[in-house]
Design an enzyme around this catalytic site. Structure first.
Site, short mmCIF file in Angstrom:
data_model
loop_
_atom_site.label_atom_id
_atom_site.label_comp_id
_atom_site.label_asym_id
_atom_site.label_seq_id
_atom_site.Cartn_x
_atom_site.Cartn_y
_atom_site.Cartn_z
N SER A 261 39.96 52.70 37.80
CA SER A 261 39.94 51.37 37.19
C SER A 261 38.51 50.93 36.92
O SER A 261 37.55 51.56 37.39
CB SER A 261 40.59 50.36 38.13
OG SER A 261 39.74 50.13 39.24
N LYS A 262 38.39 49.86 36.17
CA LYS A 262 37.06 49.33 35.86
C LYS A 262 36.36 48.93 37.15
O LYS A 262 35.15 49.08 37.30
CB LYS A 262 37.22 48.14 34.92
CG LYS A 262 35.92 47.40 34.71
CD LYS A 262 35.94 46.56 33.47
CE LYS A 262 34.97 45.41 33.52
NZ LYS A 262 33.72 45.65 34.21
N ARG A 263 37.14 48.42 38.10
CA ARG A 263 36.55 47.99 39.36
C ARG A 263 35.88 49.15 40.11
O ARG A 263 34.85 48.96 40.76
CB ARG A 263 37.60 47.31 40.25
CG ARG A 263 37.14 45.94 40.71
CD ARG A 263 38.23 45.16 41.41
NE ARG A 263 39.51 45.24 40.74
CZ ARG A 263 40.66 45.55 41.34
NH1 ARG A 263 40.67 45.81 42.63
NH2 ARG A 263 41.79 45.58 40.65
N GLY A 265 34.36 51.62 38.84
CA GLY A 265 33.07 51.83 38.19
C GLY A 265 32.06 50.79 38.66
O GLY A 265 30.93 51.13 39.01
N ASP A 266 32.49 49.54 38.69
CA ASP A 266 31.57 48.47 39.11
C ASP A 266 31.12 48.70 40.55
O ASP A 266 29.96 48.55 40.89
CB ASP A 266 32.28 47.10 39.02
CG ASP A 266 32.59 46.73 37.58
OD1 ASP A 266 31.98 47.34 36.68
OD2 ASP A 266 33.45 45.86 37.36
#
Ligand code: GLU
Length: 510
Positions: A261-263, A265-266
């Site tokens: 998920s994008k999270r 990556g963050d």
């Protein structure tokens, strides 16, 4: 002869293209190029509520950056357009009518409140053969009343009438046959009068058929929709020209637990988008591979191997090799761990294998930020870059590694000074200056031989002399082979730096 392969990448413009979507586009592209077929880009923008401005441009720019070229699409044109679903309304109207006239679809007026009430009343409610006679639709109201309500402007949807109790098989080139019973499916909405648009399912299969798509290659998340798509193909009488399905494995979190998920990556500090994305809705910025310093070739190579392997242990491959060797047989069914450290490794490999002059070209803008780049010839920059490139992951690392070729040290690493700068170092280095002055051919090898025999003859400690020497040239005890450094700096600059070091470096205990 087999018919021409036609594949499509069909993103919805609901935001930036996720890296998983890029992988899907890439596999479509590899297959199209391998077979001499066509790669189509279709914009699936029928969900007006999720439309995000700028997404379509972003998709085009991202694919162009990665070298994933398109044969037919909104920009490219082609014989099967329009390639944007919002421009194909009349086509969908026509096809909804075909199903309605054949009794394979029906009109339903149930409001959200009515549906909600039924959900409360009936456990595990699903709009299907077992419940549709309890609802407000053309099957229960009759033709005349249905017409009256439509004419009166009541909002309605068109639902697909799924016959229960039959096995539906999806032939998938990675997964083999996947069979489910039609009774588990609900009567999916195909069209909504509220926005006069079809849903994804109808538009998707009508377009795949009309665009003569031969292979539907997409993410695993669409596998649950595939049986419905097979039934729709059959309802239209298109079973003979049904495309081959290929559902690609999920991209998993770096630790392998769950979907990327994008999270993630963050949290872990890597981009999940190809290009930086400026969200027009909330102004937030998400990082991209391009801006983070990755080469498109490295990203492509990395993504190609997330779910596919060439059948041997090759990793760094040219795009032509990937095109030649790509096959669905070597795609995995299970999810692929998104190991972004591996992506860095690919970037490093691509940089060290790059032509030095080209790498120097990529470095020029960075050099210009730090130093007066006009003072250095392209040849000089190319040599500097070639000497340190084995140590970099990104082009920007070249400044950290090679900066001393462009400006003399202004400070000296303290711990190296402490360890290497002895009481007699200035005296020895002064002597070294004399030795260097006497060298006629200042290239690496002869310089090394002369300096080494001088050290040996005098019985100086090799480590200390060489490290102190290095300290004056680089500012720290690191960098490439010292005589490669002196060759590139030249005699004058080398000697100037030693003198500067002698003047500036204070011995550790002073
Ligand atoms: N529009 C869908 C998406 O955004 C396409 C799925 C498919 O390829 O059928 O992924």
């Amino acid at each position: 002869m087999d018919k021409e392969v036609r594949v499509r990448f069909a993103p919805s413009p609901t935001g930036p293209l996720h890296i998983g979507g890029v992988r899907t586009a890439l596999y479509n592209y590899l297959f199209a190029r391998q077979t001499g077929g066509k790669m189509i880009l279709r914009i699936e923008d029928t969900d007006s509520t999720r439309f995000v401005p700028g997404s379509e441009d972003y998709i085009n720019e991202a694919l162009a950056w990665l070298g994933i070229t398109i044969d037919e699409g909104v920009r490219e044109g082609g014989n099967y357009g329009p390639y944007k679903q919002s421009e194909r309304r009349s086509i969908y109207h026509e096809h909804v009518k075909i199903l309605l006239d054949a009794g394979k679809a029906y009109v339903a007026f149930d409001t959200p409140e009515e549906l909600e009430a039924k959900r409360k009343e009936i456990k595990n409610f699903q709009y299907d053969a077992s419940t549709r006679q309890l609802m407000r639709n053309s099957l229960t109201l009759g033709e005349e009343e249905t017409k009256r309500l439509i004419d009166a402007g009541e909002k309605y949807v068109v639902r697909f009438k799924i016959e229960p109790g039959t096995d539906v098989t999806v032939h998938d080139l990675i997964r083999g046959d996947v069979t489910i019973n039609s009774s588990v499916l609900d009567d999916k909405v195909l069209y909504k009068s509220a926005d006069d648009l079809p849903t994804y399912h109808l538009a998707n299969i009508v377009d795949d058929h009309l665009m003569a798509i031969t292979h539907v290659i997409r993410g695993e998340e669409w596998l649950p929709s595939a049986p419905l798509h097979v039934l729709l193909y059959k309802a239209f009488g298109w079973a003979d020209s049904m495309p081959q399905f290929v559902h690609l494995p999920l991209l998993l979190k770096p630790n392998g637990n769950g979907k990327l998920s994008k999270r993630d990556g963050d949290k872990l500090g890597f981009p999940v988008f190809p290009l930086e994305w400026h969200n027009p809705v909330d102004g937030s910025i998400s990082s991209g591979y391009r801006e983070a310093g990755y080469l498109p070739e490295a990203v492509v190579n990395f993504l190609a191997l997330l779910g596919w392997n060439p059948g041997d242990d090759r990793e760094v491959m040219t795009i032509d090799e990937m095109i030649r060797d790509f096959s669905f047989e070597h795609c995995s069914k299970s999810g692929a761990k998104f190991d972004f450290e591996k992506c860095k490794w690919f970037n490093h490999e691509y940089l060290i294998n790059m032509d030095d002059a080209k790498l120097a070209g990529l470095f020029m803008p960075i050099l210009a930020q730090h130093a007066d780049s006009a003072k250095f010839s392209h040849d000089y920059v190319t040599k500097a870059v070639s000497l340190v490139k084995s140590r970099i992951t990104f082009v920007k690392d070249l400044w950290d590694q090679a900066g001393f070729f462009f400006e003399a040290p202004t400070a000296y690493e303290e711990k190296d000074v402490r360890k290497r700068w002895k009481d007699d170092t200035p005296k020895v280095l002064t002597e070294l200056i004399g030795v260097l002055e006497g060298i006629a051919d200042f290239t690496s090898k002869p310089s090394e031989e002369t300096v080494m025999s001088w050290i040996e003859k005098n019985g100086y400690p090799l480590g200390n002399v060489m490290n102190a020497f290095r300290l004056t040239l680089v500012g720290a005890c690191r960098g490439p082979h010292i005589f490669d450094i002196t060759e590139l700096l030249g005699k004058e600059e080398t000697i100037a730096r030693i003198k500067e070091g002698i003047a500036k470096i204070k011995k550790a205990d002073a």
